[in-house]
Design a protein around this motif. Structure first.
Motif, PDB file in Angstrom:
ATOM      1  N   VAL A 151      -6.429  -1.623  -3.944  1.00 23.19           N
ATOM      2  CA  VAL A 151      -5.344  -1.951  -3.872  1.00 23.19           C
ATOM      3  C   VAL A 151      -5.161  -2.164  -5.061  1.00 23.19           C
ATOM      4  O   VAL A 151      -3.711  -1.919  -5.825  1.00 23.19           O
ATOM      5  CB  VAL A 151      -4.928  -3.524  -2.405  1.00 23.19           C
ATOM      6  CG1 VAL A 151      -3.378  -3.481  -3.041  1.00 23.19           C
ATOM      7  CG2 VAL A 151      -5.724  -3.072  -1.300  1.00 23.19           C
ATOM      8  N   VAL A 152      -5.273  -3.401  -5.371  1.00 26.66           N
ATOM      9  CA  VAL A 152      -5.106  -4.117  -7.122  1.00 26.66           C
ATOM     10  C   VAL A 152      -5.347  -2.812  -8.401  1.00 26.66           C
ATOM     11  O   VAL A 152      -3.974  -2.622  -8.890  1.00 26.66           O
ATOM     12  CB  VAL A 152      -5.763  -5.304  -7.654  1.00 26.66           C
ATOM     13  CG1 VAL A 152      -5.679  -5.617  -9.219  1.00 26.66           C
ATOM     14  CG2 VAL A 152      -5.085  -6.291  -6.639  1.00 26.66           C
ATOM     15  N   ALA A 153      -5.983  -2.240  -7.916  1.00 28.56           N
ATOM     16  CA  ALA A 153      -5.901  -1.017  -9.545  1.00 28.56           C
ATOM     17  C   ALA A 153      -5.010  -0.022  -9.154  1.00 28.56           C
ATOM     18  O   ALA A 153      -4.550   0.643  -9.854  1.00 28.56           O
ATOM     19  CB  ALA A 153      -7.904   0.088  -9.057  1.00 28.56           C
ATOM     20  N   LEU A 154      -5.215   0.056  -7.801  1.00 33.93           N
ATOM     21  CA  LEU A 154      -3.888   1.527  -7.493  1.00 33.93           C
ATOM     22  C   LEU A 154      -2.782   0.645  -7.368  1.00 33.93           C
ATOM     23  O   LEU A 154      -1.267   1.456  -8.341  1.00 33.93           O
ATOM     24  CB  LEU A 154      -4.137   1.465  -5.891  1.00 33.93           C
ATOM     25  CG  LEU A 154      -5.469   3.070  -5.499  1.00 33.93           C
ATOM     26  CD1 LEU A 154      -4.764   2.709  -3.642  1.00 33.93           C
ATOM     27  CD2 LEU A 154      -4.702   4.229  -5.555  1.00 33.93           C
ATOM     28  N   LEU A 155      -2.250   0.069  -7.304  1.00 35.81           N
ATOM     29  CA  LEU A 155      -0.610  -0.645  -7.698  1.00 35.81           C
ATOM     30  C   LEU A 155      -0.949  -0.724  -9.496  1.00 35.81           C
ATOM     31  O   LEU A 155       0.515  -1.145  -9.529  1.00 35.81           O
ATOM     32  CB  LEU A 155      -0.522  -2.003  -7.009  1.00 35.81           C
ATOM     33  CG  LEU A 155      -0.347  -2.494  -6.091  1.00 35.81           C
ATOM     34  CD1 LEU A 155      -0.425  -3.777  -5.179  1.00 35.81           C
ATOM     35  CD2 LEU A 155       0.691  -1.727  -5.335  1.00 35.81           C
ATOM     36  N   GLY A 192       7.359  -9.286   6.341  1.00 43.32           N
ATOM     37  CA  GLY A 192       6.265  -9.948   6.405  1.00 43.32           C
ATOM     38  C   GLY A 192       6.053 -10.444   5.749  1.00 43.32           C
ATOM     39  O   GLY A 192       4.798 -11.592   5.647  1.00 43.32           O
ATOM     40  N   LEU A 193       6.449 -10.768   4.465  1.00 43.24           N
ATOM     41  CA  LEU A 193       5.667 -11.830   3.367  1.00 43.24           C
ATOM     42  C   LEU A 193       6.519 -13.231   2.897  1.00 43.24           C
ATOM     43  O   LEU A 193       5.806 -13.679   3.223  1.00 43.24           O
ATOM     44  CB  LEU A 193       6.667 -10.988   1.441  1.00 43.24           C
ATOM     45  CG  LEU A 193       6.205  -9.712   1.935  1.00 43.24           C
ATOM     46  CD1 LEU A 193       6.706  -9.499   0.122  1.00 43.24           C
ATOM     47  CD2 LEU A 193       4.624 -10.158   1.683  1.00 43.24           C
ATOM     48  N   LEU A 218       5.948  -3.871  -4.642  1.00 41.39           N
ATOM     49  CA  LEU A 218       4.738  -3.886  -4.433  1.00 41.39           C
ATOM     50  C   LEU A 218       3.466  -4.471  -4.024  1.00 41.39           C
ATOM     51  O   LEU A 218       2.431  -4.680  -3.732  1.00 41.39           O
ATOM     52  CB  LEU A 218       4.596  -4.016  -6.366  1.00 41.39           C
ATOM     53  CG  LEU A 218       5.085  -2.624  -6.818  1.00 41.39           C
ATOM     54  CD1 LEU A 218       4.758  -2.966  -8.410  1.00 41.39           C
ATOM     55  CD2 LEU A 218       4.756  -1.727  -6.371  1.00 41.39           C
ATOM     56  N   LEU A 219       4.240  -6.492  -3.918  1.00 45.56           N
ATOM     57  CA  LEU A 219       3.933  -6.933  -2.796  1.00 45.56           C
ATOM     58  C   LEU A 219       3.904  -6.691  -1.429  1.00 45.56           C
ATOM     59  O   LEU A 219       2.587  -6.441  -0.986  1.00 45.56           O
ATOM     60  CB  LEU A 219       4.137  -8.272  -3.297  1.00 45.56           C
ATOM     61  CG  LEU A 219       3.660  -9.534  -2.245  1.00 45.56           C
ATOM     62  CD1 LEU A 219       1.989  -9.852  -2.819  1.00 45.56           C
ATOM     63  CD2 LEU A 219       4.276 -11.249  -2.747  1.00 45.56           C
ATOM     64  N   ALA A 245       8.824   0.334   4.998  1.00 47.00           N
ATOM     65  CA  ALA A 245       9.237   0.665   7.047  1.00 47.00           C
ATOM     66  C   ALA A 245       8.464   0.208   7.509  1.00 47.00           C
ATOM     67  O   ALA A 245       8.040  -0.451   8.288  1.00 47.00           O
ATOM     68  CB  ALA A 245      10.251   1.065   7.292  1.00 47.00           C
ATOM     69  N   ILE A 246       6.828   0.366   7.080  1.00 48.84           N
ATOM     70  CA  ILE A 246       5.455   0.435   7.835  1.00 48.84           C
ATOM     71  C   ILE A 246       5.179  -0.476   8.237  1.00 48.84           C
ATOM     72  O   ILE A 246       4.406  -1.361   8.705  1.00 48.84           O
ATOM     73  CB  ILE A 246       4.928   1.652   7.145  1.00 48.84           C
ATOM     74  CG1 ILE A 246       6.364   3.097   7.259  1.00 48.84           C
ATOM     75  CG2 ILE A 246       3.772   1.761   7.022  1.00 48.84           C
ATOM     76  CD1 ILE A 246       4.646   3.995   6.571  1.00 48.84           C
ATOM     77  N   ARG A 247       4.712  -1.372   6.700  1.00 47.03           N
ATOM     78  CA  ARG A 247       4.876  -2.453   6.611  1.00 47.03           C
ATOM     79  C   ARG A 247       5.043  -3.505   7.337  1.00 47.03           C
ATOM     80  O   ARG A 247       5.242  -3.933   8.305  1.00 47.03           O
ATOM     81  CB  ARG A 247       4.714  -3.117   4.592  1.00 47.03           C
ATOM     82  CG  ARG A 247       4.721  -4.542   4.399  1.00 47.03           C
ATOM     83  CD  ARG A 247       3.283  -5.110   4.733  1.00 47.03           C
ATOM     84  NE  ARG A 247       3.598  -6.560   4.734  1.00 47.03           N
ATOM     85  CZ  ARG A 247       2.486  -7.471   5.088  1.00 47.03           C
ATOM     86  NH1 ARG A 247       1.539  -6.918   4.780  1.00 47.03           N
ATOM     87  NH2 ARG A 247       2.878  -8.886   4.850  1.00 47.03           N
ATOM     88  N   ALA A 248       6.743  -3.159   7.410  1.00 45.65           N
ATOM     89  CA  ALA A 248       7.838  -4.245   8.515  1.00 45.65           C
ATOM     90  C   ALA A 248       7.577  -4.385   9.788  1.00 45.65           C
ATOM     91  O   ALA A 248       7.254  -5.122  10.409  1.00 45.65           O
ATOM     92  CB  ALA A 248       8.653  -3.760   8.065  1.00 45.65           C
ATOM     93  N   THR A 249       6.707  -3.307  10.318  1.00 46.58           N
ATOM     94  CA  THR A 249       6.531  -2.691  11.303  1.00 46.58           C
ATOM     95  C   THR A 249       4.848  -2.422  12.156  1.00 46.58           C
ATOM     96  O   THR A 249       4.940  -2.510  12.654  1.00 46.58           O
ATOM     97  CB  THR A 249       7.263  -1.359  11.647  1.00 46.58           C
ATOM     98  OG1 THR A 249       6.646  -0.747  11.169  1.00 46.58           O
ATOM     99  CG2 THR A 249       8.492  -1.427  11.809  1.00 46.58           C
ATOM    100  N   THR A 250       4.841  -3.516  11.684  1.00 45.52           N
ATOM    101  CA  THR A 250       2.789  -2.575  11.042  1.00 45.52           C
ATOM    102  C   THR A 250       2.066  -4.412  11.566  1.00 45.52           C
ATOM    103  O   THR A 250       2.644  -5.145  10.213  1.00 45.52           O
ATOM    104  CB  THR A 250       1.954  -2.350  10.149  1.00 45.52           C
ATOM    105  OG1 THR A 250       2.334  -0.927  10.742  1.00 45.52           O
ATOM    106  CG2 THR A 250       0.463  -1.724  11.010  1.00 45.52           C
TER     107      THR A 250
END
Length: 619
Positions: A506-510, A322-323, A488-489, A18-23
């Motif tokens: 980011v890649v390492a964390l995922l 947003g992807l 994840l994306l 939800a944060i990703r979608a609204t940021t």
């Protein structure tokens, strides 16, 4: 605690989605590649345009027009102006603002043309309005749209080789009743050369930019948008909701014509709408970047197209966090709905319908209780005195908290101690299935918000019960990859693009997150990836949708959030472990008391500093 892990994972990931979608994205600084949109460069125009309020037919507005004309000429555009007279209704409104009794004012549109290679091809027109309301600098409404248009022209020119003309129409007297746009589309000879129109607006000072309106029969227009825009914000649900609201923008006169039309706006930070505090420093530059990126991508595609999109049956469309923009013919909703019905029917056939009637009754009770609670809480937040429209806009963050707490209280009251059987969950889906059928029949481009969640819930239930078979294992793997890959994306792009984390981190964390999730899933057989990834995906989308609905209609109709709340609740039920009855009642009562406290906070708050200076109501 083990039984709660799927719920915990689903909730955490849903909040992240939800944060990703609204940021909005981070603003691009000056010095980026010249063919890219830069909010940093556009802000120079925002600061120049919105230094002070500039209503129609004032010396301040004339200064803004002179500045805009000079900027257009510097970009290599041929510049002209068009004048008209404000009508009686607009004159009355302007006189209420000024406290005078002036005669009808003269409006002045500013028009620029950047020539393309084929001057006979239908042109693309970018539109925004340069006037403001009384007392507001208008950094967002609509200096952001004006600055975005100029920055898009700069980027298009830097790329070079445009096929067709690009026209910029900066209208006057929009705030007095769309006067400048009506003038242009009724009488200007240049209108006959226009093939596509893109309008930019704002109601607030930030948030994601959304494509919320298109011309009729938009199938081809939407497909072009989907292919052209890298980080989309779009929704055919928003387009449907907007079509039934009594709202207008400068696109209203154009939408009646033969043009392919798109309407973009951001509505976050709603308290800044028409506010004296709507200054350049308070404008969310990420929102400006978001608008510019989308409009530039779409404009470039329209300019390069051999033929502009024509009329085609209207399509379902929406962005997936947003992807990507997903779009399909409206009739396909019946097929997806059929698959959901088959899946739910198979679960009922395999496990029986024990608890189905109770599940259906609980869902109906939940929707009614949540809607009633939202209505009552809204009344409590209003008090006895008439409300001020702009105060309500400023209160939207508190109203969202009120609705969230009220929704939690309603869920705990109805489902708190319930651990649904498969038949019970199928029963809970039935009321929403009925709504989905009605929506698909009456508003097919908006029905996806019901159809897709039902399909995902059905798929999760089916695969949970067929995992021992080869087909079940293959299906579980494919669905898990699809759901987890999307999650994840989306979260990775949130960390990189919006928060500025380096790609390697980011890649390492995922990678670490995937390894941890696989270890947990392997340790607990019931923790299949799809078991919690499906609810996370649906719930994340519904939280974002609820946020958007509250921004749009929350001040007057917060009970509209009951539908996404019900859909999110259905998605959570397969992983809901059930609480002890006493604990569920205590938590529900606490959430309700907190919701009432927030409602009283809204009621007792002093008038917002951000309210429009000219009005005690919406005028």
């Amino acid at each position: 605690m083990i039984r709660k892990w799927p719920l915990v994972l689903a909730l955490l990931l849903a909040i992240g989605l939800a944060i990703r979608a609204t940021t909005p994205p981070a603003p691009v600084m000056a010095g980026s590649p010249p063919g890219h949109f830069s909010a940093d460069l556009a802000m120079a125009d925002v600061r120049a345009i919105s230094a002070i309020p500039h209503i129609t037919a004032t010396p301040e507005n004339a200064q803004v027009r002179d500045y805009l004309a000079s900027r257009m000429r510097a970009l290599g555009m041929t510049v002209s102006t068009e004048q008209g007279t404000v009508d009686a209704r607009g004159t009355d409104k302007r006189n209420r603002w000024t406290g005078r009794n002036d005669p009808p004012a003269t409006l002045t549109n500013v028009i620029g043309v950047l020539p393309g290679q084929d001057r006979t091809a239908p042109a693309v027109l970018l539109m925004a309005h340069h006037d403001t309301v009384w007392g507001s600098p208008g950094a967002a409404d609509d200096s952001a749209g004006v600055a975005a248009a100029l920055e898009v022209v700069r980027a298009v020119k830097a790329r070079g080789g445009q096929r067709r003309d690009l026209i910029v129409l900066l209208t006057d007297a929009e705030e007095l009743g769309l006067q400048g746009a009506r003038q242009f589309f009724a009488a200007n000879p240049l209108r006959a050369r226009v093939g596509a129109v893109i309008n930019m607006e704002a109601r607030g000072g930030g948030g994601r930019t959304t494509l919320f309106q298109t011309s009729r029969d938009n199938g081809a227009a939407v497909r072009l948008y989907a292919a052209a825009v890298d980080r989309p914000g779009a929704s055919s649900l928003s387009a449907f909701v907007y079509s039934v609201l009594p709202n207008d923008t400068d696109l209203t006169p154009a939408i009646k014509g033969p043009y392919t039309a798109y309407n973009f706006a951001f509505i976050g930070r709603s308290g800044l709408y028409h506010s004296p505090l709507a200054t350049p420093d308070r404008l969310d530059q990420g929102a400006l970047q978001d608008m510019g990126d989308q409009v530039l991508g779409l404009t470039a595609a329209l300019l390069a197209a051999p033929e502009l999109p024509g009329k085609a049956p209207s399509a379902v469309f929406f962005d997936l966090f947003g992807l990507i923009t997903l779009t399909w013919p409206a009739w396909l909703g019946w097929g997806l709905l059929g698959l959901a019905v088959l899946g739910l029917a198979w679960v009922a056939w395999r496990d029986g319908l024990t608890g189905a009637l109770g599940g259906a009754g609980r869902m109906v009770a939940f929707i009614v209780l949540a809607g009633t609670a939202f209505f009552a809480l809204n009344k409590l937040s209003l008090g006895m005195a008439p409300s001020n429209y702009y105060d309500r806009l400023a209160a939207i963050p508190l109203l969202e908290a009120m609705v969230a707490l009220g929704g939690i209280a309603a869920f705990l009251a109805v489902f708190g101690s319930w651990r649904g059987s498969p038949g019970g969950i199928v029963g809970a889906a039935m009321p929403l299935l009925g709504l989905a059928v009605a929506a698909q029949a009456m508003a097919p481009t908006a029905a996806y918000i019901l159809v897709l969640p039902l399909l995902i819930v059905a798929a999760v239930l089916v695969l949970e019960r067929s995992g021992a078979t080869l087909a079940g294992r293959i299906g579980e793997t494919l669905l898990s990859l699809l759901l987890l890959g999307t999650i994840l994306l989306a979260l990775g792009e949130l960390l990189r693009d919006s928060l500025g984390w380096p790609t390697w981190l980011v890649v390492a964390l995922l990678v670490l997150a995937v390894m941890a999730l696989r270890m947990v899933s392997a340790a607990q057989d019931h923790l299949k990836l799809s078991h919690w990834a499906g609810p996370a995906l649906v719930l994340g989308y519904m939280i974002a949708l609820g946020h958007q609905l509250m921004q749009g209609v929350g001040p007057t109709m917060p009970y509209g959030a009951a539908l996404p709340l019900a859909i999110g609740a259905l998605a959570v039920l397969p992983v809901w472990p059930g609480l002890a009855p006493r604990r569920a009642r205590a938590l529900g009562a606490g959430a309700l008391l907190a919701a009432c406290a927030v409602a009283l906070w809204v009621q007792l708050d002093p008038p917002a500093e951000s309210r429009a200076v000219y009005s005690d109501s919406k005028k």
